[in-house]
Design an enzyme around this catalytic site. Structure first.
Site, PDB file in Angstrom:
ATOM      1  CG  HIS A   1      -0.314  -0.084   2.670  1.00 27.80           C
ATOM      2  ND1 HIS A   1      -0.302  -1.207   3.324  1.00 27.80           N
ATOM      3  CD2 HIS A   1       0.520   0.707   3.173  1.00 27.80           C
ATOM      4  CE1 HIS A   1       0.412  -0.968   4.220  1.00 27.80           C
ATOM      5  NE2 HIS A   1       1.008   0.141   4.524  1.00 27.80           N
TER       6      HIS A   1
HETATM    7  C1  T46 Z   1       2.912   0.907   6.690  1.00 26.78           C
HETATM    8  C2  T46 Z   1       3.850  -0.318   6.917  1.00 26.78           C
HETATM    9  C3  T46 Z   1       5.285   0.241   7.029  1.00 26.78           C
HETATM   10  C4  T46 Z   1      -3.669  -0.340  13.976  1.00 26.78           C
HETATM   11  O1  T46 Z   1      -4.654  -0.833  14.402  1.00 26.78           O
HETATM   12  N1  T46 Z   1      -2.845   0.648  14.198  1.00 26.78           N
HETATM   13  C5  T46 Z   1      -1.578   1.022  13.647  1.00 26.78           C
HETATM   14  O2  T46 Z   1      -1.088   2.117  13.885  1.00 26.78           O
HETATM   15  C6  T46 Z   1      -1.276   0.158  12.389  1.00 26.78           C
HETATM   16  C7  T46 Z   1      -0.038   0.548  11.648  1.00 26.78           C
HETATM   17  C8  T46 Z   1      -1.972  -1.034  12.071  1.00 26.78           C
HETATM   18  N2  T46 Z   1      -3.245  -1.445  12.904  1.00 26.78           N
HETATM   19  C9  T46 Z   1      -3.871  -2.679  12.637  1.00 26.78           C
HETATM   20  C10 T46 Z   1      -4.426  -2.637  11.338  1.00 26.78           C
HETATM   21  C11 T46 Z   1      -4.660  -3.920  10.833  1.00 26.78           C
HETATM   22  O3  T46 Z   1      -5.620  -4.645  11.635  1.00 26.78           O
HETATM   23  O4  T46 Z   1      -3.047  -3.529  12.685  1.00 26.78           O
HETATM   24  C12 T46 Z   1      -3.486  -4.413  11.703  1.00 26.78           C
HETATM   25  C13 T46 Z   1      -2.036  -4.680  10.528  1.00 26.78           C
HETATM   26  O5  T46 Z   1      -1.977  -3.512   9.920  1.00 26.78           O
HETATM   27  P1  T46 Z   1      -1.466  -3.441   8.296  1.00 26.78           P
HETATM   28  O6  T46 Z   1      -1.856  -4.602   7.566  1.00 26.78           O
HETATM   29  O7  T46 Z   1      -1.847  -2.186   7.865  1.00 26.78           O
HETATM   30  O8  T46 Z   1       0.106  -3.583   8.447  1.00 26.78           O
HETATM   31  P2  T46 Z   1       1.303  -3.728   7.493  1.00 26.78           P
HETATM   32  O9  T46 Z   1       2.523  -4.389   8.081  1.00 26.78           O
HETATM   33  O10 T46 Z   1       0.651  -4.141   6.024  1.00 26.78           O
HETATM   34  O11 T46 Z   1       1.559  -1.965   7.128  1.00 26.78           O
HETATM   35  C14 T46 Z   1       2.131  -1.310   8.193  1.00 26.78           C
HETATM   36  C15 T46 Z   1       1.418   0.138   8.095  1.00 26.78           C
HETATM   37  O12 T46 Z   1      -0.242  -0.149   8.544  1.00 26.78           O
HETATM   38  C16 T46 Z   1       1.623   1.011   7.007  1.00 26.78           C
HETATM   39  O13 T46 Z   1       1.132   2.350   7.461  1.00 26.78           O
HETATM   40  O14 T46 Z   1       3.428   2.015   6.222  1.00 26.78           O
HETATM   41  O15 T46 Z   1       3.420  -1.101   8.243  1.00 26.78           O
END
Ligand code: T46
Length: 141
Positions: free
Chosen positions: A49
């Site tokens: 993303h």
């Molecule tokens: C990014 C990369 C480097 C939250 O509730 N709060 C938060 O601050 C974050 C980051 C995530 N979440 C929840 C949302 C999802 O249910 O944690 C779960 C996993 O998040 P996500 O699938 O977005 O994780 P990544 O590793 O794909 O991405 C993350 C960040 O979301 C993104 O901003 O730049 O790490």
């Protein structure tokens, strides 16, 4: 694409190392949020993303991983393998995190609170967004 990697100052003594990070001194934005990921499974690729506004610094504080950056024109892969190095990831930058070592802890310093509306999760939408906003803000030439 210009890759901006910070090398932080470790304060070492005979007890070991300590790295301190202060906003606007070591980090170029107000730190509104910190999160980290660990226990990442073998072969897992996270991210996929971009963000409309969010700026972040990624630090692999333990172990190693790789970050793929894509500004819609160019891609670069940046290894993170030292706890005193931070990768700046600007807004409008597609990112993928992969090749995590089993002991990797990837810590992220973020300029904004969590906001799902800031995410661009569709790659074609990302390319369209890049076209509309012009160049990314990462200082590329
Ligand atoms: C990014 C990369 C480097 C939250 O509730 N709060 C938060 O601050 C974050 C980051 C995530 N979440 C929840 C949302 C999802 O249910 O944690 C779960 C996993 O998040 P996500 O699938 O977005 O994780 P990544 O590793 O794909 O991405 C993350 C960040 O979301 C993104 O901003 O730049 O790490």
């Amino acid at each position: 694409m210009q890759v901006v990697k910070y090398v932080f100052q470790p304060h070492g003594d005979d007890r070991g190392q300590l790295v301190a990070l202060e906003e606007f001194k070591d980090i170029p934005f107000t730190i509104k949020r910190v999160y980290y990921m660990y226990d990442t499974g073998d072969g897992v690729v996270r991210g996929h993303h971009a963000h409309k506004s969010l700026q972040q610094i990624l630090i692999c504080v333990h172990g190693s991983c790789k970050i793929k950056l894509d500004n819609g024109k160019e891609t670069k892969v940046v290894p993170l393998e030292r706890p005193y190095e931070g990768l700046y990831v600007s807004n409008v930058m597609w990112r993928e995190m992969f090749d995590f070592s089993p002991d990797a802890v990837l810590m992220v310093l973020a300029s904004e609170l969590y906001d799902e509306a800031d995410y661009i999760r569709d790659y074609d939408e990302f390319l369209e967004f890049v076209k509309n906003v012009g160049d990314t803000t990462d200082g590329e030439s």
